[in-house]
Enzyme design. Structure first.
Site, PDB file in Angstrom:
ATOM      1  N   CYS A  73       0.985  -1.152   0.072  1.00  0.00           N
ATOM      2  CA  CYS A  73       0.191   0.074  -0.015  1.00  0.00           C
ATOM      3  C   CYS A  73       0.837   1.300   0.087  1.00  0.00           C
ATOM      4  O   CYS A  73       1.953   1.260   0.813  1.00  0.00           O
ATOM      5  CB  CYS A  73      -0.881  -0.052   1.317  1.00  0.00           C
ATOM      6  SG  CYS A  73      -1.829   1.392   1.402  1.00  0.00           S
ATOM      7  N   TYR A 313     -23.169  -3.095  27.662  1.00  0.00           N
ATOM      8  CA  TYR A 313     -22.755  -2.470  26.662  1.00  0.00           C
ATOM      9  C   TYR A 313     -23.193  -3.117  25.088  1.00  0.00           C
ATOM     10  O   TYR A 313     -22.185  -3.721  24.348  1.00  0.00           O
ATOM     11  CB  TYR A 313     -21.125  -2.192  26.549  1.00  0.00           C
ATOM     12  CG  TYR A 313     -20.579  -2.058  27.879  1.00  0.00           C
ATOM     13  CD1 TYR A 313     -20.272  -0.568  27.953  1.00  0.00           C
ATOM     14  CD2 TYR A 313     -20.320  -2.682  28.675  1.00  0.00           C
ATOM     15  CE1 TYR A 313     -19.506   0.038  29.170  1.00  0.00           C
ATOM     16  CE2 TYR A 313     -19.654  -2.237  30.200  1.00  0.00           C
ATOM     17  CZ  TYR A 313     -19.506  -0.942  30.160  1.00  0.00           C
ATOM     18  OH  TYR A 313     -18.996  -0.433  31.333  1.00  0.00           O
ATOM     19  N   ASP A 382     -19.053  -6.054  26.818  1.00  0.00           N
ATOM     20  CA  ASP A 382     -18.435  -5.611  25.911  1.00  0.00           C
ATOM     21  C   ASP A 382     -18.099  -4.262  25.807  1.00  0.00           C
ATOM     22  O   ASP A 382     -18.708  -3.328  24.979  1.00  0.00           O
ATOM     23  CB  ASP A 382     -19.080  -5.958  24.696  1.00  0.00           C
ATOM     24  CG  ASP A 382     -18.292  -5.829  23.046  1.00  0.00           C
ATOM     25  OD1 ASP A 382     -17.287  -5.634  23.188  1.00  0.00           O
ATOM     26  OD2 ASP A 382     -19.224  -5.940  22.180  1.00  0.00           O
ATOM     27  N   CYS A 409     -12.033  -4.827  23.360  1.00  0.00           N
ATOM     28  CA  CYS A 409     -11.020  -4.649  22.473  1.00  0.00           C
ATOM     29  C   CYS A 409      -9.763  -4.006  22.735  1.00  0.00           C
ATOM     30  O   CYS A 409      -8.964  -3.243  22.138  1.00  0.00           O
ATOM     31  CB  CYS A 409     -11.794  -3.544  21.588  1.00  0.00           C
ATOM     32  SG  CYS A 409     -12.336  -1.994  22.438  1.00  0.00           S
TER      33      CYS A 409
HETATM   34  N1  SAH Z   1     -21.990  -5.490  21.756  1.00  0.00           N
HETATM   35  C1  SAH Z   1     -21.968  -4.439  20.916  1.00  0.00           C
HETATM   36  C2  SAH Z   1     -21.405  -3.343  20.947  1.00  0.00           C
HETATM   37  C3  SAH Z   1     -19.851  -3.164  21.546  1.00  0.00           C
HETATM   38  S1  SAH Z   1     -19.155  -1.559  21.634  1.00  0.00           S
HETATM   39  C4  SAH Z   1     -21.688  -5.081  19.665  1.00  0.00           C
HETATM   40  O1  SAH Z   1     -20.998  -6.059  19.727  1.00  0.00           O
HETATM   41  O2  SAH Z   1     -21.966  -4.792  18.566  1.00  0.00           O
HETATM   42  C5  SAH Z   1     -19.329  -0.877  23.176  1.00  0.00           C
HETATM   43  C6  SAH Z   1     -20.590   0.011  23.155  1.00  0.00           C
HETATM   44  O3  SAH Z   1     -20.682   0.228  24.613  1.00  0.00           O
HETATM   45  C7  SAH Z   1     -21.191   0.828  22.152  1.00  0.00           C
HETATM   46  O4  SAH Z   1     -22.220   0.964  21.671  1.00  0.00           O
HETATM   47  C8  SAH Z   1     -21.170   2.229  23.096  1.00  0.00           C
HETATM   48  O5  SAH Z   1     -22.233   3.191  22.628  1.00  0.00           O
HETATM   49  C9  SAH Z   1     -21.326   1.536  24.558  1.00  0.00           C
HETATM   50  N2  SAH Z   1     -21.088   2.409  25.772  1.00  0.00           N
HETATM   51  C10 SAH Z   1     -19.988   3.097  25.884  1.00  0.00           C
HETATM   52  N3  SAH Z   1     -20.045   3.780  27.073  1.00  0.00           N
HETATM   53  C11 SAH Z   1     -21.230   3.127  27.737  1.00  0.00           C
HETATM   54  C12 SAH Z   1     -21.534   3.265  29.189  1.00  0.00           C
HETATM   55  N4  SAH Z   1     -21.041   3.781  30.042  1.00  0.00           N
HETATM   56  N5  SAH Z   1     -22.571   2.392  29.328  1.00  0.00           N
HETATM   57  C13 SAH Z   1     -23.315   1.631  28.470  1.00  0.00           C
HETATM   58  N6  SAH Z   1     -22.869   1.591  27.337  1.00  0.00           N
HETATM   59  C14 SAH Z   1     -21.781   2.227  26.665  1.00  0.00           C
END
Ligand code: SAH
Length: 453
Positions: A73, A313, A382, A409
């Site tokens: 790239c 989450y 998550d 992550c």
């Molecule tokens: N489990 C989902 C999203 C994971 S990403 C999937 O696999 O698609 C993490 C998520 O946590 C995001 O949607 C973000 O908006 C949310 N998030 C971030 N801080 C948070 C908090 N304090 N309380 C609840 N959700 C939160």
């Protein structure tokens, strides 16, 4: 004593997870060299010397590492995205596995089985989302691309090897339009100008494209022409949105969306379920790997049909909803209101009747649920990179679920939280790294914890 500008010979013996090779001088000083590979023999120019380590720049490869490959790239090492395009994918996987193992053992102080990484079948063109800053170079040419490493200098990218080819077409149309109609480009330092970011999402299974322009204002002059150009070139264009962000901030999206074309959402599929995606909702950027990750999470959840599941989450509800047919009840918690609405609609469209979703901060909601007497058998976590934190771990432990499935992550915050769990009687049974972001420094993992009887 090593000093700036010295030229030294160095054998690279390890690599940091952030993308630097590391070698040691005769005195034992660690020298970090970006774009090097384990096994390289190099001539390195020293850029900076600290007490116990130094930074260097690769001047010449004397003997290349067997893991080296030719980067394919033109923007590699400039754009701030990929860090591993100069080594084989097998070597990248080894480095990522080691990153997870090191974090769990050193930060978490935990001895557990680290499974082999779940590798990608496809290491290019896997991303279904791009958020590209728009700027101008000194000659007034419109630039659309990525910030270079640790900076806000835009590296112009016509095409990115991690993104679908179609994104290049959207970039091209946007660039030509901005150039032709002299669109005022937002300037971060003055806060003046209009067009800030180009944000693209692609739903692979349904072949639907979402294009979103982040503007300092309401829209763009002549935007109807832009829409027409996009629609003519991209038959699968499903929706175009103008997101208004008038704040002087690094946060990309503002709080208001105006749908200029289509419904404002696209729909994709994960593990056989359909999901609606809004611009604000989190959606896994690597769909194929997300399916593998979710099946691992499902295996860890080990559902028999009678369990109550708590998905913290939860985003648009994906992980919980793909498991809902295997459990008695599901509660999802998510902080972004649009994502919660998506989750509710997603439950409905997939015929899931045993789920409810709460829009709240996960630690606060978990505590509230606990006080209401909710006692889940399995908890899915998550969180974003900063992890769950001790307060949430404490609440989850008090709920006494049999199993906790932790999707992460960031190995460092995962390891820290596993330690908090360990202090509260939860044993980490195993951790499986999963490569969701190949060629970049990021690595995902999923951990299974069980309650010590
Ligand atoms: N489990 C989902 C999203 C994971 S990403 C999937 O696999 O698609 C993490 C998520 O946590 C995001 O949607 C973000 O908006 C949310 N998030 C971030 N801080 C948070 C908090 N304090 N309380 C609840 N959700 C939160």
């Amino acid at each position: 004593m090593l000093k700036k500008n010295d030229l030294i010979q160095l054998k690279i013996t390890s690599a940091t997870a952030e993308g630097s090779g590391v070698g040691r001088t005769e005195d034992g000083l660690a020298v970090f060299v970006p774009m090097s590979a384990i096994g390289d023999e190099l001539t390195v120019r020293i850029l900076k010397v600290k007490k116990t380590y130094a930074f260097g720049k690769l001047e010449e490869i004397i003997t290349p590492s067997p893991a080296r490959i030719e980067p394919d790239c033109p923007n590699f090492s400039k754009c701030g995205g990929c860090v591993w395009r100069h080594i084989t994918y097998a070597e990248e996987c080894r480095i990522k596995e080691r990153k997870v193992r090191d974090a769990v053992e050193r930060i978490g102080g935990i001895q557990t089985e680290i499974k082999p990484i779940i590798a990608c079948d496809r290491t290019d063109r896997y991303r279904n989302k791009a958020q590209l800053p728009v700027g101008k170079d000194r000659d007034g040419n419109v630039q659309i691309g990525f910030y270079s490493f640790h900076s806000h200098r835009i590296v112009d990218c016509g095409d990115c090897a991690l993104q679908p080819e179609q994104f290049a077409e959207v970039i091209k149309i946007t660039r030509e339009f901005a150039q032709k109609y002299d669109v005022p480009i937002y300037d971060e330092t003055t806060g003046k100008g209009r067009l800030r970011h180009l944000y693209i999402r692609y739903a692979e299974i349904s072949d639907e494209l979402m294009v979103c322009y982040v503007v300092n204002g309401n829209g763009l002059k002549h935007e109807d022409i832009l829409l027409k150009n996009l629609r003519e070139a991209l038959p699968n264009l499903k929706t175009v949105i103008f997101n208004s962000n008038r704040e002087k901030t690094n946060v990309i999206l503002g709080s208001k969306n105006r749908v200029a074309y289509g419904e404002g959402t696209i729909e994709d599929e994960l593990c056989g379920k359909r999901f609606r995606i809004s611009p604000f909702s989190f959606w896994q950027v690597n769909r194929a790997q997300a399916e593998k990750l979710y099946s691992k999470a499902r295996e860890y959840a080990n559902l028999s049909g009678s369990e109550n599941l708590l998905d913290l989450y939860c985003g648009t509800g994906t992980i919980g909803l793909t498991m809902a047919d295997g459990c008695a009840s599901l509660i999802g918690v998510e902080i972004i209101p649009d994502a919660v609405r998506d989750a509710e609609l997603n439950a409905e469209r997939n015929g899931v009747k045993n789920a409810r979703f709460i829009c709240a901060d996960a630690p606060a909601a978990a505590e509230q649920l606990r006080q209401e007497g909710v006692s889940p058998d399995v908890v899915i976590l998550d969180p974003p990179r900063k992890g769950c934190g001790e307060e949430l771990v404490e609440t989850v432990a008090k709920m006494q679920p049999e199993r906790v499935v932790y999707v992460s992550c960031d190995p460092a915050t995962l390891a820290r939280d596993l330690k908090y769990f360990a202090e509260r009687g939860y044993v980490t049974r195993e951790v499986t790294p999963c490569d969701m972001f190949s060629r970049t420094a990021h690595v995902e993992s999923v951990a299974l914890l069980t309650r010590n009887p």
